[in-house]
Design a protein around this motif. Structure first.
Motif, PDB file in Angstrom:
ATOM      1  N   ARG A  22      19.762 -25.219-109.128  1.00  0.00           N
ATOM      2  CA  ARG A  22      20.747 -24.825-108.058  1.00  0.00           C
ATOM      3  C   ARG A  22      21.527 -23.739-108.215  1.00  0.00           C
ATOM      4  O   ARG A  22      22.571 -23.773-107.754  1.00  0.00           O
ATOM      5  CB  ARG A  22      21.403 -26.074-107.583  1.00  0.00           C
ATOM      6  N   ALA A  23      21.031 -22.591-108.964  1.00  0.00           N
ATOM      7  CA  ALA A  23      21.707 -21.380-109.172  1.00  0.00           C
ATOM      8  C   ALA A  23      22.256 -20.643-108.242  1.00  0.00           C
ATOM      9  O   ALA A  23      21.778 -20.380-107.119  1.00  0.00           O
ATOM     10  CB  ALA A  23      21.175 -20.611-110.401  1.00  0.00           C
ATOM     11  N   LYS A  24      23.501 -20.176-108.113  1.00  0.00           N
ATOM     12  CA  LYS A  24      24.207 -19.177-107.213  1.00  0.00           C
ATOM     13  C   LYS A  24      24.254 -17.734-107.892  1.00  0.00           C
ATOM     14  O   LYS A  24      24.872 -17.786-108.962  1.00  0.00           O
ATOM     15  CB  LYS A  24      25.290 -19.633-106.848  1.00  0.00           C
ATOM     16  N   LEU A  59      10.080 -14.510-104.340  1.00  0.00           N
ATOM     17  CA  LEU A  59      11.169 -14.345-105.652  1.00  0.00           C
ATOM     18  C   LEU A  59      12.498 -14.012-105.294  1.00  0.00           C
ATOM     19  O   LEU A  59      13.105 -13.055-105.769  1.00  0.00           O
ATOM     20  CB  LEU A  59      10.594 -13.643-106.744  1.00  0.00           C
ATOM     21  N   THR A  60      12.748 -14.067-103.945  1.00  0.00           N
ATOM     22  CA  THR A  60      13.907 -13.784-103.446  1.00  0.00           C
ATOM     23  C   THR A  60      14.992 -14.908-103.428  1.00  0.00           C
ATOM     24  O   THR A  60      14.702 -16.032-103.730  1.00  0.00           O
ATOM     25  CB  THR A  60      14.035 -13.386-101.899  1.00  0.00           C
ATOM     26  N   TYR A  61      16.325 -14.603-103.063  1.00  0.00           N
ATOM     27  CA  TYR A  61      17.303 -15.491-102.958  1.00  0.00           C
ATOM     28  C   TYR A  61      18.054 -15.662-101.893  1.00  0.00           C
ATOM     29  O   TYR A  61      18.112 -14.489-101.214  1.00  0.00           O
ATOM     30  CB  TYR A  61      18.476 -15.053-104.166  1.00  0.00           C
ATOM     31  N   PHE A  62      18.214 -16.782-101.215  1.00  0.00           N
ATOM     32  CA  PHE A  62      18.998 -17.027-100.032  1.00  0.00           C
ATOM     33  C   PHE A  62      20.504 -16.855-100.140  1.00  0.00           C
ATOM     34  O   PHE A  62      21.169 -17.889-100.844  1.00  0.00           O
ATOM     35  CB  PHE A  62      18.465 -18.456 -99.605  1.00  0.00           C
ATOM     36  N   ASP A  63      20.992 -15.835 -99.679  1.00  0.00           N
ATOM     37  CA  ASP A  63      22.445 -15.614 -99.812  1.00  0.00           C
ATOM     38  C   ASP A  63      23.154 -16.448 -98.569  1.00  0.00           C
ATOM     39  O   ASP A  63      22.961 -15.899 -97.333  1.00  0.00           O
ATOM     40  CB  ASP A  63      22.899 -14.346 -99.658  1.00  0.00           C
ATOM     41  N   PRO A  64      23.952 -17.348 -98.908  1.00  0.00           N
ATOM     42  CA  PRO A  64      24.575 -18.048 -97.973  1.00  0.00           C
ATOM     43  C   PRO A  64      25.709 -17.409 -97.271  1.00  0.00           C
ATOM     44  O   PRO A  64      26.041 -17.892 -95.976  1.00  0.00           O
ATOM     45  CB  PRO A  64      25.056 -19.637 -98.555  1.00  0.00           C
ATOM     46  N   LEU A  65      26.463 -16.495 -97.601  1.00  0.00           N
ATOM     47  CA  LEU A  65      27.223 -15.733 -97.030  1.00  0.00           C
ATOM     48  C   LEU A  65      26.822 -14.837 -96.134  1.00  0.00           C
ATOM     49  O   LEU A  65      27.358 -14.691 -95.051  1.00  0.00           O
ATOM     50  CB  LEU A  65      28.266 -14.543 -98.198  1.00  0.00           C
ATOM     51  N   SER A  66      25.601 -14.040 -96.104  1.00  0.00           N
ATOM     52  CA  SER A  66      25.037 -13.079 -95.370  1.00  0.00           C
ATOM     53  C   SER A  66      23.932 -13.928 -94.507  1.00  0.00           C
ATOM     54  O   SER A  66      23.396 -13.468 -93.693  1.00  0.00           O
ATOM     55  CB  SER A  66      24.363 -11.816 -95.930  1.00  0.00           C
ATOM     56  N   ASN A  67      23.604 -15.032 -94.867  1.00  0.00           N
ATOM     57  CA  ASN A  67      22.658 -15.847 -94.256  1.00  0.00           C
ATOM     58  C   ASN A  67      21.403 -15.160 -94.179  1.00  0.00           C
ATOM     59  O   ASN A  67      20.607 -15.124 -93.254  1.00  0.00           O
ATOM     60  CB  ASN A  67      23.070 -16.233 -92.732  1.00  0.00           C
ATOM     61  N   GLU A  68      20.889 -14.707 -95.311  1.00  0.00           N
ATOM     62  CA  GLU A  68      19.622 -13.945 -95.316  1.00  0.00           C
ATOM     63  C   GLU A  68      18.977 -13.758 -96.708  1.00  0.00           C
ATOM     64  O   GLU A  68      19.751 -14.091 -97.634  1.00  0.00           O
ATOM     65  CB  GLU A  68      19.567 -12.246 -94.943  1.00  0.00           C
TER      66      GLU A  68
END
Length: 431
Positions: free
Chosen positions: A162-164, A284-293
């Protein structure tokens, strides 16, 4: 190499081999060119370096680094996606009169350049086959770097831990390159060990993180005992950048023959994750919770050589000084890096002194790397401990049986002091 530097190089190699740091591989069969085994002291030194590296990259509470240990043999698709099958090659030339082969930019000065063939590309990956039948589908390669094993595990680590972002993934392990002209002892070999980090961050933060890792890695080399005067930073020119990198800075060490790379810090951008996503079809993308994308992280890669660092430490720690009309040879390793931290030397092989030595060893060995040395005269044993870099020696003599005290000798100052056995642990803790 200048004559004095050549002499230092030869002395370091000789003592490394004679004292159990590095052996020639397959030595009883005449050896194998540019292939080496690491002896007991070499393994201890290597482990101390890698353990120190791991602690250092985890000492920042603001970031998290996850460890992985990836396979040496990966799917050939990995190397196709990474560009290694197409790009990982060096220009090779043949010397017509002798048939010797050289990398085009490493031809010895005494070779007539007119006697060389035109350069041709030579892929540096070791090729082998997997399974009982050899065909085009069985071809695999020994990894030429640990980086790709990290990239293909990006989603696995992201999901399970659950890496950020920002975060890093680190791997210490062996890599294999079929170098055309290996040499200079363990500096350039076909089998070597890397300490590699892939650090995933947002694109807008790449400059900040690039500088962070350049500075952090440079400080680490100084902190393990490599002098500032023997280190420098060198930024790659545009014409020498790897195809995936927008910027690379090398940390170089002044080896006896000149400056050589210890570590490269590269901005690999999104090349690797994008390439593997395209070839594998996996997200292989990462969901960025700040930008919501979803974003594809930028990668900053500090990739160092474990075995090169060991050699740099041998070179920078080696010293000679005249003591009582004779030359004393010393490896001045730091206490936390030294293979043996404390040598325990009974003055004789008398049972009562050996018994006390074993008692002292039992007292210290759970906290420190110790060795009981009972062979040869006390003077020769001091010299041996100096030559393997032991910072402190404890001598047990016949007075010990009366006052329960021992003599502690400092490797660098050669000052000796008497300390009670009851106070030994606190003595070394206070250091």
């Amino acid at each position: 190499m200048e004559e004095t530097n050549k002499e230092v190089f030869e002395k370091v190699v000789k003592i490394a081999q004679s004292r159990g740091f590095v052996f020639n591989a397959s030595s009883i069969y005449g050896g194998l060119r540019s292939s080496y085994d690491y002896g007991p002291l070499g393994v201890l030194l290597k482990n101390n370096i890698s353990n120190n590296w791991w602690k250092d990259i985890n000492n920042d509470n603001e970031i998290t680094i996850y460890p992985v240990d990836t396979a040496i043999i990966q799917s050939s698709e990995v190397w196709k996606a990474s560009g290694h099958l197409a790009e990982f090659s060096d220009p090779m030339v043949d010397h017509k009169p002798t048939g010797q082969r050289f990398r085009a930019d490493q031809v010895p000065d005494d070779i007539n350049k007119e006697d060389l063939t035109e350069p041709r590309q030579f892929n540096l990956m070791f090729e082998t086959n997997i399974g009982p039948v050899q065909n085009e589908n069985s071809t695999v390669y020994l990894r030429p770097e640990t980086a790709q094993g990290i990239f293909v595990n990006f989603e696995n680590v992201l999901r399970t831990m659950r890496a950020k972002v920002p975060f890093g993934i680190a791997n210490i392990g062996k890599s294999f390159r079929n170098e055309i002209t290996p040499g200079q002892f363990i500096f350039r070999t076909r089998e070597f060990e890397q300490m590699e980090i892939e650090f995933f961050c947002k694109q807008e933060d790449q400059g900040e993180w690039f500088n962070y890792w350049v500075n952090k890695r440079m400080e680490w080399y100084k902190n393990i005992g490599i002098p500032d005067s023997s280190l420098r930073l060198r930024e790659h020119e545009n014409n020498e950048l790897a195809h995936y990198a927008s910027k690379t800075v090398d940390i170089e060490f002044l080896y006896p023959w000149g400056w050589g790379e210890l570590e490269g810090i590269a901005n690999r951008g999104t090349f690797d994750l994008s390439s593997h996503e395209k070839e594998s079809g996996k997200d292989l993308t990462y969901f960025d919770p700040l930008s919501n994308e979803k974003i594809t992280p930028t990668v900053i890669e500090p990739a160092g050589g474990l075995t090169r660092t060991l050699f740099a430490l041998l070179c920078s720690s080696y010293d000679e000084e005249e003591v009582n009309d004779s030359v004393r040879t010393v490896f001045r390793f730091q206490f936390n890096i030294a293979p043996i931290q404390i040598g325990i030397l009974p003055l004789s092989k008398k049972d009562e002194l050996i018994e006390v030595s074993e008692k002292v060893n039992t007292l210290l060995r759970s906290n420190y790397r110790t060795e009981i040395d009972i062979t040869q005269s006390i003077g020769k044993r001091y010299r041996r401990q100096d030559e393997i870099g032991t910072p402190y020696c404890i001598t047990i003599d016949f007075e010990t049986l009366e006052d329960n005290s021992v003599t502690i000798r400092n490797r660098d100052s050669m000052i000796q002091e008497r300390v009670s056995i009851d106070n030994l642990l606190s003595y070394f803790i206070d250091l």
